[in-house]
Structure formats: C-alpha cells, structure tokens
Design a protein around this motif. Structure first.
Motif, PDB file in Angstrom:
ATOM      1  N   ALA A  32      -1.870  10.934  -4.202  1.00 10.61           N
ATOM      2  CA  ALA A  32      -1.686   9.633  -4.619  1.00 10.61           C
ATOM      3  C   ALA A  32      -2.406   8.805  -3.625  1.00 10.61           C
ATOM      4  O   ALA A  32      -2.105   8.678  -2.570  1.00 10.61           O
ATOM      5  N   ARG A  74       4.191   4.246   2.879  1.00 12.51           N
ATOM      6  CA  ARG A  74       4.268   2.834   2.140  1.00 12.51           C
ATOM      7  C   ARG A  74       4.373   1.932   3.357  1.00 12.51           C
ATOM      8  O   ARG A  74       5.075   1.939   4.221  1.00 12.51           O
ATOM      9  N   HIS A 106      -2.648   4.357  -3.566  1.00 11.97           N
ATOM     10  CA  HIS A 106      -2.547   3.171  -4.472  1.00 11.97           C
ATOM     11  C   HIS A 106      -2.458   2.100  -3.362  1.00 11.97           C
ATOM     12  O   HIS A 106      -1.354   1.772  -2.598  1.00 11.97           O
ATOM     13  N   CYS A 107      -3.721   1.495  -2.961  1.00 12.43           N
ATOM     14  CA  CYS A 107      -3.803   0.623  -1.986  1.00 12.43           C
ATOM     15  C   CYS A 107      -4.396  -0.778  -2.631  1.00 12.43           C
ATOM     16  O   CYS A 107      -5.517  -0.631  -3.228  1.00 12.43           O
ATOM     17  N   SER A 108      -3.696  -1.826  -2.290  1.00  6.37           N
ATOM     18  CA  SER A 108      -4.184  -3.123  -2.928  1.00  6.37           C
ATOM     19  C   SER A 108      -4.828  -4.163  -2.046  1.00  6.37           C
ATOM     20  O   SER A 108      -5.835  -5.181  -2.452  1.00  6.37           O
ATOM     21  N   ASN A 117       0.941  -1.352  -0.090  1.00  5.10           N
ATOM     22  CA  ASN A 117       0.299   0.186  -0.131  1.00  5.10           C
ATOM     23  C   ASN A 117       0.852   1.404   0.114  1.00  5.10           C
ATOM     24  O   ASN A 117       1.920   1.247   0.706  1.00  5.10           O
ATOM     25  N   LYS A 118       0.400   2.339  -0.802  1.00 13.99           N
ATOM     26  CA  LYS A 118       1.204   3.441  -0.814  1.00 13.99           C
ATOM     27  C   LYS A 118       0.081   4.695  -1.036  1.00 13.99           C
ATOM     28  O   LYS A 118      -0.474   4.677  -1.960  1.00 13.99           O
ATOM     29  N   ILE A 119       0.489   5.627  -0.315  1.00 13.62           N
ATOM     30  CA  ILE A 119      -0.388   6.771  -0.468  1.00 13.62           C
ATOM     31  C   ILE A 119       0.791   8.096  -0.259  1.00 13.62           C
ATOM     32  O   ILE A 119       1.513   7.944   0.165  1.00 13.62           O
ATOM     33  N   PRO A 121      -8.034  -0.282   0.279  1.00 13.15           N
ATOM     34  CA  PRO A 121      -8.784   0.160  -0.865  1.00 13.15           C
ATOM     35  C   PRO A 121     -10.202   0.437  -0.873  1.00 13.15           C
ATOM     36  O   PRO A 121     -10.676   1.363  -1.776  1.00 13.15           O
ATOM     37  N   ARG A 156      -9.984   8.829   0.023  1.00 14.81           N
ATOM     38  CA  ARG A 156      -9.070   8.827  -0.960  1.00 14.81           C
ATOM     39  C   ARG A 156      -9.034   9.892  -1.903  1.00 14.81           C
ATOM     40  O   ARG A 156      -8.206  10.206  -2.488  1.00 14.81           O
TER      41      ARG A 156
END
Length: 281
Positions: free
Chosen positions: A211, A243, A213-215, A153-155, A182, A204
């Motif tokens: 940005a 991250r 980007h969370c999976s 996960n990254k923001i 997510p 979000r």
C-alpha cells in the motif's frame, strides 16, 4: 496441551489470569521488544500490551490480543504493572527455547493486583514449574500522540524488502534518512557511513509495496541506534507499516504471524533526530 496447574485457592481472586498452550508464542513477541530490562504491562478485556521505552526517544509496544490466549480474564477495567522483562523471559523459557517436536510449554499466568507478584505456572512433559516475579509501580509512559488522523504518509511493505534494505545499507552511519513522497523517489532509505552515502529506492509499484498513501514529501533522519532494536520484530514479521506524522515522528508497525497462524502486532515509535537542520537535507 490443556493446562493442569491447580486452580486458585478458594476465595482467591485474580485481577488478571491467562493461559496459553504454547508459551513460545508469548516469549517470541516479548523478545521483539526486549531492548531494556523493564517493561510496563497493561491489560484490558481486549488483550495485553507490553511497553518498553528508552531515553524518551523510542517506545516499543507488543500487542497480544485476548483471542491468542486459550483463557484471558481481566476482573477490572484495566490492570497495569511494571516488571523486569529479562526475568520474565528467563522464566518463560525455563524449559529451554527449542522444544522437542510435538511438545510445547503450557503457561498459566496470574496476577492478584497491586503489590502482588506475577505468578507463572509452566508445564512441559508433566513437569510444572512455578515462578513468582515481583512487580513494581508503573511509571508514566511517553505519549507520542500518534493517531491515524495525524498521519501524513503511510506505506505498507512486505518485510523482506526492509530486511534486505538493512542488510545492504551502511550501518556504520549514525542516522537512517527516510524520504516519503507522492512523487519520485516515492520511498527512499539513505545512510551516510564510512564508505560514503548509500540510497535505496522503492517505486510505488514495486512488488514489495502492499500500500502507498503519501500526501506530501517528507525527509527525516532517525538515529540508527534507536532503530536497531526494531530489527528483532522485523525478523519475525511478514509485513511492516511505515507511517510519519507532520512532526516527523515515525511509527513502524510489524505484523507477526505465529506458528498457529494467529496475527499479533509489534509497534515502534521513534522521534526524529533534532540535530539535523533543513540545510543539511
């Protein structure tokens, strides 16, 4: 201001030499990782990395790219030494931490190699001070093995968002709980202090979110005592990348813009609090 310290004596060869028109650019970055007395310096042709660690649980890295310096030369593939960071900062600010308007402290930094001291030539207003700081054998550094391919996960947040969070949350809590997902709540910070539990959520589509980007959903806790040193870098930064990898290791990467508009990075790695069980979450 061009530096006017004398060149090295004839035949003298430096493994590392660098110069800066404004030593404050370096000292402010080093202050952002100054939570232990000693640091390991690692120089390559691309720049200088200064690493500080504590308790095998947290590591901070200040990255100063070669382009930040007016001159930066490394004669070997890499140069590495350990140094007393407190002493280095005292030397860099020997003329004081706040210069008069229009003045700055110029710096020339030289290191001849293993066993030699780090030499600093500092000049302000025509006055030159020479400092010699003993270097030590570098110790083996922690390898968090934190590479982009392992990030789950990254923001990226504007730093003001995280500064507000640390101001609002209860810092009497022993841990900071971070949830990244997510789905809702997307990004949540939680504390469990004397006044009870507190949660702060960031959607979000928040204006502060650059940005997202969370999976997968992850909830991890980190000792606040380990995270507190990173607030020095947070105070200087304009953006922060947060991250986590599959094991819950945390990377906080702060983007810092100096007075001349140049970009540098300070990164903190922190291991999760292993005393917390899934049942407690």
């Amino acid at each position: 201001m061009p530096f006017s310290a004398p060149p090295p004596a004839s035949g003298e060869r430096y493994a590392l030499s660098a110069s800066l028109d404004n030593a404050r650019h370096l000292s402010s970055l080093l202050r952002a990782v100054h939570f232990q007395d000693h640091a390991t310096c690692f120089a390559t042709a691309s720049g200088l990395r200064v690493t500080v660690e504590d308790a095998k649980c947290i590591q901070a890295n200040a990255f100063i790219q070669a382009e930040i310096f007016q001159e930066f030369s490394v004669q070997e593939e890499s140069v590495m030494f350990r140094i007393n960071l407190s002493v280095l900062l005292d030397c860099l600010t020997i003329f004081g931490t706040s210069s008069l308007p229009g003045t700055s402290t110029a710096l020339r930094m030289c290191y001849r190699g293993y066993g030699y001291p780090l030499m600093l030539f500092l000049e302000e207003g025509g006055v030159v001070t020479v400092c010699k700081i003993n270097t030590q054998e570098p110790e083996e550094l922690l390898d968090f093995d934190f590479c982009s391919t392992k990030v789950v996960n990254k923001i990226i947040l504007q730093s003001e968002g995280l500064r507000e969070a640390f101001a609002e949350l209860d810092m009497t809590s022993e841990v900071l709980q971070i949830t990244m997902s997510p789905d809702k709540p997307y990004f949540r910070l939680s504390t469990f202090g004397n006044a009870g539990s507190a949660h702060l959520d960031y959607p979000r589509d928040s204006d502060l979110m650059e940005a997202f980007h969370c999976s997968q959903t992850q909830t991890n806790r980190y000792k606040i005592s380990l995270l507190k040193p990173s607030t020095k870098a947070l105070a200087l930064s304009c953006k922060v990348s947060i991250r986590t990898d599959a094991q819950g290791f945390l990377s906080l990467q702060y983007m810092i813009r100096n007075e001349d508009g140049q970009i540098c990075f300070v990164e903190y790695y922190c291991c999760p609090d292993e005393n917390i069980t899934e049942a407690e979450l």
